[in-house]
Scaffold this active site. Structure first.
Site, mmCIF file in Angstrom:
data_model
loop_
_atom_site.group_PDB
_atom_site.id
_atom_site.type_symbol
_atom_site.label_atom_id
_atom_site.label_comp_id
_atom_site.label_asym_id
_atom_site.label_seq_id
_atom_site.Cartn_x
_atom_site.Cartn_y
_atom_site.Cartn_z
ATOM 1 N N ASP A 152 14.093 -46.741 -27.483
ATOM 2 C CA ASP A 152 14.636 -45.387 -27.576
ATOM 3 C C ASP A 152 14.421 -44.698 -26.233
ATOM 4 O O ASP A 152 13.304 -44.265 -25.910
ATOM 5 C CB ASP A 152 13.937 -44.607 -28.688
ATOM 6 N N LYS A 215 21.273 -40.802 -30.296
ATOM 7 C CA LYS A 215 20.240 -40.160 -31.109
ATOM 8 C C LYS A 215 20.171 -38.692 -30.734
ATOM 9 O O LYS A 215 20.249 -38.341 -29.552
ATOM 10 C CB LYS A 215 18.909 -40.876 -30.846
ATOM 11 N N LYS A 251 21.528 -41.869 -34.872
ATOM 12 C CA LYS A 251 20.180 -41.583 -35.351
ATOM 13 C C LYS A 251 19.866 -40.098 -35.203
ATOM 14 O O LYS A 251 19.624 -39.630 -34.100
ATOM 15 C CB LYS A 251 19.148 -42.414 -34.578
#
Length: 304
Positions: A152, A215, A251
């Site tokens: 991430d 995300k 996400k």
């Protein structure tokens, strides 16, 4: 999970992208007017939410023991008696991943051995993304080499805020290359980007650069995951899939702590992308507290 090969940088496509903030707000108002699922349907969606959670611990006082406990819950997110009451056998339910800092990759891998649950590591100067580029690339390389299956990464917001899309593309592309076979989730920090157009352009640039997921947030901004920002991102994902046939994951993360919030996100993804996106390969929640509330709601459903 499929890999996003990315696309060449296309400044014209980025600059041509404009999103009306008021239109997004109207669409979200219409969406939230619809009731959330109830009864057994609600329980089924909440089980889907569990399967799509990235159980997360990103605290300065994390220890191997805390990570081991989190991994044990990822492997068995609900008590056996509750699983049985819901008609599920032991081992039928697990979370999508466990997300940790680099230093906790090794204990997470040990605790998850044989489970098929991936370890995700936050990287690239998380959460602000302000360390030197060489340092951020090295972080990604080291986390992938340590065994993280998902990375991430966090973007430098100033590139988006100043419209320096080429630099943002080049940095995310460098992270994509440094990650090797690991999948890359690009964190936009949407609460700091200001406008729907900027969120849309940042989403497109990260997808062009090869991000496998986009995300919303690190979870550490003043404003984290919001439905309007998510709607903008989902429509960029949809348009990209229509043009290229390549599916990008999504996400939402930060501040999602209730079962009703999880259901709203699931319904929004279903509306915009279809139920085929509602699998751990294409949808995740960034969650540290959400599972507790989902469990309480499932217990209430069983007791009703």
């Amino acid at each position: 999970m499929t890999r996003n090969p990315g696309l060449p940088f296309d400044a014209a496509a980025i600059e041509a992208l404009h999103v009306d903030d008021s239109e997004i707000e109207r669409d979200i108002a219409a969406f939230t007017a619809h009731p959330l699922p109830e009864g057994r349907e609600r329980a089924n969606w909440l089980l889907e939410a569990i399967a799509c959670m990235d159980l997360t611990t990103l605290a300065g006082d994390d220890t191997p023991e805390r990570v081991e406990q989190l991994c044990a819950r990822a492997r068995a997110p609900l008590p056996p008696t509750l699983l049985q009451a819901l008609g599920l056998a032991p081992g039928m339910l697990k979370t999508g991943a466990v997300c940790v800092y680099h230093a906790m990759i090794a204990p997470a891998l040990t605790a998850l051995a044989g489970s098929d649950i991936p370890v995700a590591a936050v990287s690239a100067g998380f959460p602000a993304g302000l360390s030197p580029l060489s340092t951020r690339i090295a972080e990604v390389t080291e986390s992938a080499a340590a065994g993280a299956a998902e990375i991430d990464i966090v973007i430098q917001r100033r590139h988006a805020l100043s419209g320096d899309w080429r630099t943002l593309y080049d940095e995310v592309r460098a992270f994509r290359e440094a990650a090797g076979q690991a999948h890359v989730k690009a964190i936009l920090a949407t609460g700091e980007l200001g406008t729907a157009t900027r969120i849309a352009r940042a989403s497109l640039v990260c997808i062009m650069a090869g991000a496998d997921f986009i995300k919303t947030s690190t979870g550490m901004e003043k404003v984290n995951a919001t439905l309007p920002a998510g709607l903008v991102m989902l429509r960029i994902i949809r348009d990209h899939a229509t043009r290229t046939g390549i599916r990008i994951g999504f996400k939402p993360a930060g501040g999602i702590a209730s079962a009703d919030q999880a259901l709203a996100w699931l319904m929004l993804v279903r509306q915009e992308l279809g139920e085929e996106w509602l699998t751990p390969d294409l949808f995740r929640f960034g969650a540290s507290r959400l599972l507790d509330d989902v469990e309480r709601h499932l217990e209430a459903h069983v007791a009703a």
